[in-house]
Design an enzyme around this catalytic site. Structure first.
Site, short mmCIF file in Angstrom:
data_model
loop_
_atom_site.label_atom_id
_atom_site.label_comp_id
_atom_site.label_asym_id
_atom_site.label_seq_id
_atom_site.Cartn_x
_atom_site.Cartn_y
_atom_site.Cartn_z
N GLY A 60 0.83 -1.20 0.00
CA GLY A 60 0.00 0.00 0.00
C GLY A 60 0.87 1.24 0.00
O GLY A 60 2.05 1.19 0.35
N CYS A 87 5.35 -6.05 1.85
CA CYS A 87 5.71 -4.63 1.87
C CYS A 87 4.96 -3.91 2.99
O CYS A 87 5.25 -4.12 4.16
CB CYS A 87 5.47 -4.01 0.50
SG CYS A 87 6.32 -2.42 0.27
N TYR A 88 3.98 -3.06 2.67
CA TYR A 88 3.19 -2.40 3.71
C TYR A 88 2.57 -3.43 4.65
O TYR A 88 2.52 -3.23 5.87
CB TYR A 88 2.09 -1.56 3.06
CG TYR A 88 1.21 -0.80 4.03
CD1 TYR A 88 1.49 0.50 4.38
CD2 TYR A 88 0.06 -1.40 4.57
CE1 TYR A 88 0.67 1.21 5.27
CE2 TYR A 88 -0.76 -0.72 5.45
CZ TYR A 88 -0.45 0.59 5.80
OH TYR A 88 -1.26 1.27 6.68
N HIS A 175 8.35 -7.51 -3.25
CA HIS A 175 7.09 -7.91 -3.89
C HIS A 175 7.26 -9.22 -4.67
O HIS A 175 7.72 -9.22 -5.81
CB HIS A 175 6.61 -6.81 -4.84
CG HIS A 175 6.10 -5.60 -4.13
ND1 HIS A 175 4.78 -5.45 -3.76
CD2 HIS A 175 6.76 -4.49 -3.70
CE1 HIS A 175 4.64 -4.28 -3.14
NE2 HIS A 175 5.81 -3.68 -3.09
N GLU A 177 4.95 -10.94 -5.96
CA GLU A 177 3.89 -11.10 -6.96
C GLU A 177 4.25 -10.53 -8.32
O GLU A 177 3.57 -10.84 -9.32
CB GLU A 177 2.59 -10.45 -6.45
CG GLU A 177 2.58 -8.94 -6.41
CD GLU A 177 3.14 -8.34 -5.13
OE1 GLU A 177 2.75 -7.21 -4.81
OE2 GLU A 177 3.95 -9.01 -4.46
N ASP A 234 -16.54 -12.92 -22.67
CA ASP A 234 -17.21 -12.93 -21.37
C ASP A 234 -18.69 -13.29 -21.49
O ASP A 234 -19.18 -14.18 -20.79
CB ASP A 234 -17.06 -11.57 -20.69
CG ASP A 234 -15.61 -11.18 -20.47
OD1 ASP A 234 -14.76 -12.08 -20.47
OD2 ASP A 234 -15.34 -9.97 -20.33
N LYS A 376 -9.72 -12.90 -16.59
CA LYS A 376 -9.95 -13.12 -18.01
C LYS A 376 -9.40 -14.47 -18.48
O LYS A 376 -10.07 -15.19 -19.23
CB LYS A 376 -9.30 -11.99 -18.82
CG LYS A 376 -9.75 -11.94 -20.27
CD LYS A 376 -11.15 -11.35 -20.35
CE LYS A 376 -11.60 -11.12 -21.77
NZ LYS A 376 -12.86 -10.37 -21.86
#
Length: 520
Positions: A60, A87-88, A175, A177, A234, A376
């Site tokens: 964040g 992180c945060y 991070h 990710e 979709d 997606k």
């Protein structure tokens, strides 16, 4: 509470306003574990009721010691469930568990860093002693309590990864990710499988079983449903999974809103009638939409106008059908995330989506959104499991408001003709060159400016077309496509020569973020 969490292993991601919260969710889902992004303010008791296998605290932009900084309840860390702070999220967890967090004066880390492991830990199992990681922090955990073990450090961050001995809290200051941490996926996988004890039960086949049962229970044994389709991935997948659940009790309505691509209305009708064995009701409402869009130039105004007119047309046609009690639609997770902060979290709204919210109240119908929590690529995998052809599954995304949000300024029939023809040339050239499947999304944009040009011996002052092609795996972040220069030259040459009213073509080389994929 999502009923998915009652049938699958579940990991909660608490959002503290991170631009990467969605990436965390993608990385978890890729490892066959279901997760959802939840507000960081969720009560510990409510979270415990969802029976999470693990909890991840996102990064964040705030400082944990700042007044009003987002925070979760301390009880979240004491639920007896493994927690990974990123992180945060690491700084917050450490602060709540007795550590000191301060500005990293002289020790800030932005970008690439090398983390050196300190001893063994299941979080880093199978990984080398030195890890390339990506960091982005101006604060750090300056002092850890004696209840913590330090698992890794970097030259500028002595406490780059930690573990609390008693609560099951782990923290990493970098991070895992993002792709810039090459082995970050393994760190997340270790947390899920070695620490949380997940087995990986999130598959598209298991989701089909859940979704079919969920739709049948929601709609009941006799009620009927309508589904608005556009021919895109979709709505087609939403129609297919709803049809599997309801059979002939589903009617699909395809509304031509006047801002479709060239030949799209005819091709969608042909596909549904010829391939799917799903009842399709085609409605040409071009005049309704273009009449209401006249004079409107604000993108949000255009989106809301299209949504409003769609409701009016849809309601008018649905009333002609018998026993319609539910509306099925193809809302997917990024729609929800970008339309508001993720399920109530502090992240900023990017834009509104015409198919998120509002429809059930105005139509007087219950709502069925079988794809609401799918990304997606998961939607495409689901469609493949359902037997949909590649001609639909590999089709590039197309926004609900259509060409209206790829046409900056007023929507008119004349401008639509220019944009449709330019867009058709772009797609034709991508397909002919074999590049279409290598690009995640490609489209033309008609700009609200005119450009001086020379055609023959005459001065021209005509339209500018922007070409947008991006590569992305999740549509939450994207980079512009490095297409061959020869291909770009052909696209430009054909548009200028074949589309009357265009004398200049430009190529968009913006990434997301800071830009969005669409221009409006």
């Amino acid at each position: 509470m999502s009923t998915i969490t009652a049938t699958h292993e579940f990991v909660a991601i608490l959002d503290f306003g991170s631009q990467y919260a969605q990436l965390i969710a993608r990385r978890v889902r890729e490892r066959k574990v279901y997760c959802e992004i939840l507000p960081c303010t969720i009560a510990a008791a409510e979270l415990a009721a969802r029976r999470p296998k693990g909890i991840i605290l996102s990064g964040g932009p705030a400082s944990v010691y700042a007044e009003g900084a987002p925070a979760c309840s301390r009880e979240v860390l004491l639920l007896g469930v493994p927690v990974l702070g990123i992180c945060y999220g690491m700084q917050l967890g450490c602060k709540m568990l007795g550590c000191e967090v301060r500005p990293a004066t002289g020790r800030r880390e932005y970008g690439r860093a090398v983390a050196t492991r300190a001893g063994e830990s299941p979080l880093f199992a199978g990984l080398p002693g030195k890890l390339e990681v990506w960091a982005s922090h101006g604060d750090h955990v300056s002092l850890v309590s004696d209840e913590f073990d330090v698992l890794a450090s970097t030259p500028n961050c002595p406490n780059a990864a930690v573990k609390h001995r008693h609560s099951g809290f782990y923290g990493v200051q970098f991070h895992p990710e993002v792709v810039h941490t090459p082995l970050g996926g393994t760190i997340i996988e270790n947390f899920l499988y070695r620490i949380c004890g997940c087995s990986g039960d999130w598959t598209m086949q298991s989701f089909i079983d859940f979704a079919v049962q969920d739709i049948r229970e929601r709609v009941g044994p006799t009620a009927c449903a309508v589904c608005g389709v556009s021919g895109g991935v979709d709505s087609s997948v939403a129609a297919a999974i709803t049809h599997r659940a309801l059979g002939d009790r589903l009617t699909c309505i395809f509304v031509n809103n006047g801002v479709l691509r060239k030949g799209e209305f005819e091709s969608v009708v042909q596909a549904f009638n010829g391939q799917f064995n799903i009842h399709l009701l085609p409605i040409d409402a071009t005049d309704d939409f273009l009449g209401e869009l006249a004079g409107r130039i604000d993108p949000e105004d255009k989106r809301k106008t299209i949504g409003r007119v769609f409701i009016e047309v849809f309601e008018r046609e649905a009333r002609k059908l018998r026993n319609i009690k539910f509306l099925a639609q193809g809302t997917i997770y990024p729609d929800v995330i970008e339309s508001r902060s993720p399920l109530g979290g502090p992240s900023a709204t990017i834009k509104s989506h015409h198919n998120v919210g509002g429809l059930p109240e105005e139509l007087g119908l219950g709502i069925v959104e079988p794809l609401r929590f799918l990304f997606k690529d998961e939607v495409r995998r689901l469609g493949r499991e359902l037997g949909l052809p590649d001609s639909i599954l590999k089709r590039h995304p197309f926004p609900g408001p259509g060409l209206a949000v790829r046409m900056l300024g007023e929507v008119t029939r004349e401008r639509l003709d220019v944009l449709r023809n330019a867009d058709a040339i772009l797609i034709e050239e991508l397909e002919a060159s074999g590049q279409y499947d290598n690009v995640a999304q490609a489209f033309a944009v008609l700009l609200p400016v005119s450009s001086v040009g020379v055609m023959g011996d005459e001065r021209t002052y005509e339209n500018v077309i922007a070409v947008r092609c991006v590569n992305t795996s999740d549509f939450m972040t994207a980079d512009w496509s490095r297409l061959p220069q020869e291909l770009l030259a052909r696209i430009s040459n054909r548009i200028i020569n074949e589309v009357r009213g265009v004398n200049r073509v430009v190529y968009d080389i913006s990434s997301k973020p800071p830009a969005t994929i669409e221009w409006e």
